[in-house]
Motif scaffolding. Structure first.
Motif, PDB file in Angstrom:
ATOM      1  N   CYS A 142       0.849  -1.195   0.000  1.00 54.44           N
ATOM      2  CA  CYS A 142       0.000   0.000   0.000  1.00 54.44           C
ATOM      3  C   CYS A 142       0.889   1.251   0.000  1.00 54.44           C
ATOM      4  O   CYS A 142       1.784   1.383   0.832  1.00 54.44           O
ATOM      5  CB  CYS A 142      -0.902  -0.010   1.225  1.00 54.44           C
ATOM      6  N   CYS A 145       0.313   3.553   3.448  1.00 54.01           N
ATOM      7  CA  CYS A 145       0.868   3.156   4.755  1.00 54.01           C
ATOM      8  C   CYS A 145       2.178   2.388   4.591  1.00 54.01           C
ATOM      9  O   CYS A 145       2.779   1.980   5.581  1.00 54.01           O
ATOM     10  CB  CYS A 145      -0.147   2.306   5.515  1.00 54.01           C
ATOM     11  N   CYS A 199      -5.296   1.800   8.070  1.00 56.14           N
ATOM     12  CA  CYS A 199      -5.131   2.622   6.875  1.00 56.14           C
ATOM     13  C   CYS A 199      -6.395   2.522   6.023  1.00 56.14           C
ATOM     14  O   CYS A 199      -6.884   1.427   5.768  1.00 56.14           O
ATOM     15  CB  CYS A 199      -3.927   2.125   6.085  1.00 56.14           C
TER      16      CYS A 199
HETATM   17 ZN   LIG Z   1      -2.459   1.156   3.599  1.00 56.81          ZN
END
Ligand SMILES: [Zn+2]
Ligand SMILES: [Zn+2]
Length: 377
Positions: A142, A145, A199
């Motif tokens: 991701c 994050c 997140c």
């Molecule tokens: Zn994330």
């Protein structure tokens, strides 16, 4: 009488929650992994204090001025009581206190999964190999994050239910005495930490999925079922884990003209009756462009010509198989009157107006010539 309240650093009016909280705090500080063996005596005092104050009945007794432990600061607990060892194990796991086996929390780090994608190749692509782009859905770290699973500016927190141990233990009584059962902490899934603010972009998974276009070099000689491994091109790992592998599985499409048998290619060439009788050089459209095929005079149906090295590239070896051209003598069915007259004249010249019925001897017929051609005779 021991002052259990003072041992835990509490006043006499401490609530049940205060007692529990104070005990856990001290137990962590005095844990042998943290405090070393020097903390052992102090820990035993703390554990003894909690044995009394953590139990409503014993606390009431103690508050009336009677020490349920009989005034022995280091006592190991009564015959039916919750002993020091039990309390220790309840919080730290393991067999014996101080030196027992420690079970750590599980790591969130995991290797990414392997992914399989299929792609179809034409026979020509299998012959020569091909560079191909495949579309595949893969997990990526991701970008918000960076795999931490936490919303920006936040961090994982130690799990309150297991105090970061990742496991919870339950006391069960059995004929042999108290038995501890250990199971992954349900609150944190065994990780020892929880993520209070996941997140938003990956729902706290640390990874997102997206479509990738990946270039694959498919070597010559692949066939249906061949798998090409692209190491480290699969799903991203979890929490910094290693990437998985990507496998590209080949499906070979049928060709209209050429048939593959191992490394060899086979095709059938229609040879006109006249060319079969007189001989000819015929140009054949192969995967290597137009190639001459020599039809010898007096060619029989079922004979073949081998074009060396025009077959399929050998997988992970040098060289190519052969192209076998089967010759099929084509008898005309659409002849004009003039052509028919010429053929009659030819038949007369050859004394074949009333052809003799010659049965071919065993081993001399078309079938056998065909078989011999495959054997390369
Ligand atoms: Zn994330
Ligand atoms: Zn937990």
């Amino acid at each position: 009488m021991n002052d259990y309240y003072a041992t835990l650093g509490l006043s006499r009016d401490a609530s049940e929650a205060d007692i529990k909280k104070a005990y856990r705090k001290l137990a962590r500080e005095l844990h042998p992994d943290v405090a070393g063996p020097d903390g052992e005596e102090r820990f035993k005092e703390v554990a003894a204090a909690y044995e009394v104050l953590g139990n409503a009945d014993k606390k009431a007794q103690y508050d009336r001025g009677v020490d349920p432990r009989g005034g022995h600061a280091g006592a190991q607990g009564g015959p039916q009581g919750f002993g020091f060892e039990d309390i220790f194990e309840q919080f730290f796991g393991g067999g014996s206190p101080f030196g027992g086996q420690q079970r750590g929390p599980a790591s969130r780090t995991q290797r990414g999964g392997d992914t399989l994608v299929q792609t179809a190749v034409t026979l020509k692509e299998a012959v020569f190999g091909v560079s191909r782009e495949v579309q595949v859905d893969l997990a990526d770290v991701c970008s918000t994050c960076h795999g931490s699973c936490c919303a920006p500016g936040t961090q994982p927190q130690q799990c309150r239910q297991c105090n970061g141990q990742g496991v919870v233990q339950r006391m069960a009584r059995s004929l042999l005495g108290n038995v501890m059962t250990t199971s992954p902490c349900p609150a944190c899934g065994g990780y020892g930490t929880t993520i209070p603010s996941p997140c938003g972009d990956c729902s706290g998974q640390g990874r997102t999925h997206s479509r990738h276009t990946i270039k694959v070099d498919i070597p010559a000689g692949v066939e249906t079922g061949t798998r090409i491994r692209l190491a480290g091109r699969g799903d991203a790992g979890v929490a910094g884990g290693q990437k998985g592998d990507l496998y590209v599985e080949i499906r070979e499409k049928r060709d209209e003209v050429f048939e593959r048998r191992g490394d060899d290619l086979h095709c059938t060439l229609e040879v006109p009756m006249t060319a079969a009788a007189l001989g000819a050089t015929m140009m054949v459209d192969t995967f290597d462009g137009e190639q001459p095929v020599e039809v010898r005079p007096g060619t029989h149906a079922g004979s073949s010509v081998k074009l060396k090295g025009l077959g399929v590239g050998r997988l992970q070896r040098a060289g190519r198989g052969d192209l076998i051209v089967q010759l099929d003598v084509h008898t005309p069915t659409d002849i004009t009157d003039e052509q028919a007259e010429l053929l009659r004249q030819l038949a007369a010249l050859r004394g074949e107006e009333m052809p003799e019925a010659n049965l071919a001897p065993v081993g001399g017929g078309v079938f056998h010539r065909l078989r011999d051609a495959f054997k390369g005779r």
